[in-house]
Design an enzyme around this catalytic site. Structure first.
Site, short mmCIF file in Angstrom:
data_model
loop_
_atom_site.label_atom_id
_atom_site.label_comp_id
_atom_site.label_asym_id
_atom_site.label_seq_id
_atom_site.Cartn_x
_atom_site.Cartn_y
_atom_site.Cartn_z
N LYS A 196 42.42 -2.08 -9.32
CA LYS A 196 43.41 -1.09 -10.48
C LYS A 196 42.57 0.29 -10.71
CE LYS A 196 45.93 -4.79 -12.36
NZ LYS A 196 46.58 -5.33 -13.78
N ARG B 54 42.94 -13.10 -10.62
CA ARG B 54 43.79 -12.57 -9.60
C ARG B 54 43.57 -11.52 -8.80
NH1 ARG B 54 48.26 -9.17 -10.26
NH2 ARG B 54 50.38 -9.90 -9.45
#
Length: 435
Positions: free
Chosen positions: A222, A256
């Protein structure tokens, strides 16, 4: 220090023991515009090959998504999203023995995905976007991951607001018929948060874990990593691994990620170390007010769901006479063996908080109480402070402590006296006999 959420979660018929393990959830985006791997697995055959690769690399769950939620994404219709995810979910369920998570916030997509075989719904809006989602999930009887998200990034107090809003999502789930034991949480890294707030929510993960639910950490590749390290998405492996290691240390039960193999190795290495970071402790428990058994059961449940604690053994609850000379009702007493990554002081804080949640009021010394919990032993340490004494200073004289301890840990040794629980109990009863 390792902290762990303490919950058993069933996904697709498989028990996930969040009490002592971290699991890897592999990301499978079947979209043309995902920020990290857009269009790579858009084709069904490519998607199934990648799912097989992630399973071979050790993925515990495959998370399928049919709509990108990257900043500036283009929403797709429900029908388009369904057409993307259903063949992939069906293909995975037909070919592989692995639970499938569906990443969607739309109830119609969730319904179609569940019919296709999805075992978990991963809702990035935490039930706040589609009011029918809670009904669909509750009727299907499957678990849900509630992520923190909001329409804007204006917070009064960032972490307080995040925790409050996650609690509101949990309440929506429970009121809608989703069992408490079917809920996990996600702090929502990258959603309605600034760069600094993303770092803060990762740093404060243990506060989210303390809510008592398994936590999914989704930080793979991210922007918070890219901005910190000045790297493009395909260069963010080390940053992702660092965030996930931090997550494991502070309670994350699921990671995740895009890069499954590397994170499975991370989990294995971290858990090999974790085995040597745990401590064995014994806690006494008692009640002599109101519904004694209900108070004891509630306390054990709260202890089981406390971060950093694994309840290993619980003794038979024994009815005993009160100790200390105050006239009062008989007690229900027992002992509990735990493994913990908490310090003695942190464990004491947990115990005192459980007493408070069970209506404990400290008025009369040795007086009646809804719940009484004491730390008896912690490894083989001897500790004496204004706040805490270990071993418990008076356990030698209390049959209602030594009797249940002899049931669950007869050969545990008192570090100050060098005698086992059996020996201490024999000496206590011998002294009583001679009196």
């Amino acid at each position: 220090m390792f902290r762990k959420a303490t919950f058993m979660l069933k996904i697709g018929g498989r028990d996930f023991n969040c009490n002592g393990h971290t699991y890897v959830c592999g990301i499978l985006n079947v979209t043309p515009d995902s920020f990290s791997d857009g269009s790579r697995f858009y084709d069904l055959d490519d998607a199934l090959r990648h799912a097989e690769e992630m399973i071979r690399d050790g993925a515990d769950v495959i998370d399928v998504g049919g709509e990108s939620t990257r900043p500036g994404y283009t929403p797709v219709s429900d029908d388009e999203e369904i057409s993307r995810i259903v063949p992939v979910i069906e293909g995975i369920r037909e070919r592989f023995d692995v639970p499938v998570s569906l990443d969607t916030y739309k109830s119609s997509v969730a319904s179609a995905g569940i019919e296709a075989g999805a075992n978990l719904i991963n809702d990035i809006w935490g039930l706040r976007q589609d009011p029918d989602m809670v009904r669909v999930v509750a009727e299907a009887g499957i678990p849900i991951c509630l992520m923190h998200n909001r329409q804007d990034g204006r917070y009064s107090n960032f972490m307080t607001d995040v925790i409050s809003e996650l609690n509101e999502s949990v309440q929506l789930a429970i009121e809608g018929g989703i069992p408490q034991g079917s809920i996990m949480l996600d702090p929502g890294v990258g959603f309605a948060k600034s760069y600094e707030q993303n770092l803060e929510v990762i740093a404060g993960l243990d506060r989210i874990c303390s809510l008592g639910y398994p936590v999914m950490l989704g930080v793979s590749r991210k922007s918070v990593i890219g901005l910190t390290l000045g790297l493009d998405t395909d260069q963010r492996m080390e940053g992702t691994l660092s965030c996930c290691a931090w997550g494991m240390l502070h309670g994350a039960s699921f990671l995740r990620v895009h890069d499954v193999r590397e994170h499975v190795r991370l989990v294995r290495m971290m858990e090999a170390i974790r085995k040597y970071d745990e401590h064995v402790a014994y806690v006494s428990i008692g009640s002599n007010m109101g519904d004694k058994q209900a108070y004891v059961d509630k306390a054990i449940g709260l202890l089981t769901r406390s971060a950093g604690i694994t309840v290993e053994k619980v003794s038979t609850m024994m009815e005993t006479e009160p100790y200390g000379g105050v006239v009062q009702d008989n007690f229900l007493n027992g002992a509990i063996k735990i493994r913990t990554t908490l310090t003695p002081e942190e464990l004491l804080d947990v115990v005192r908080d459980i007493e408070k949640k069970c209506d404990r009021v400290r008025t009369i010394h040795w007086g009646p109480r809804t719940l009484d919990m004491d730390i008896l032993l912690y490894d083989d340490i001897i500790l004496g402070t204004d706040k805490l004494t270990i071993p418990h200073r008076d356990m030698l004289n209390r049959a209602f402590v030594l009797d249940p301890m002899c049931e669950i840990a007869p050969y545990a040794v008192h570090p100050a006296y060098g005698e086992t629980m059996l020996e201490l109990r024999s000496r206590l009863h011998g002294l009583r006999h001679t009196n």
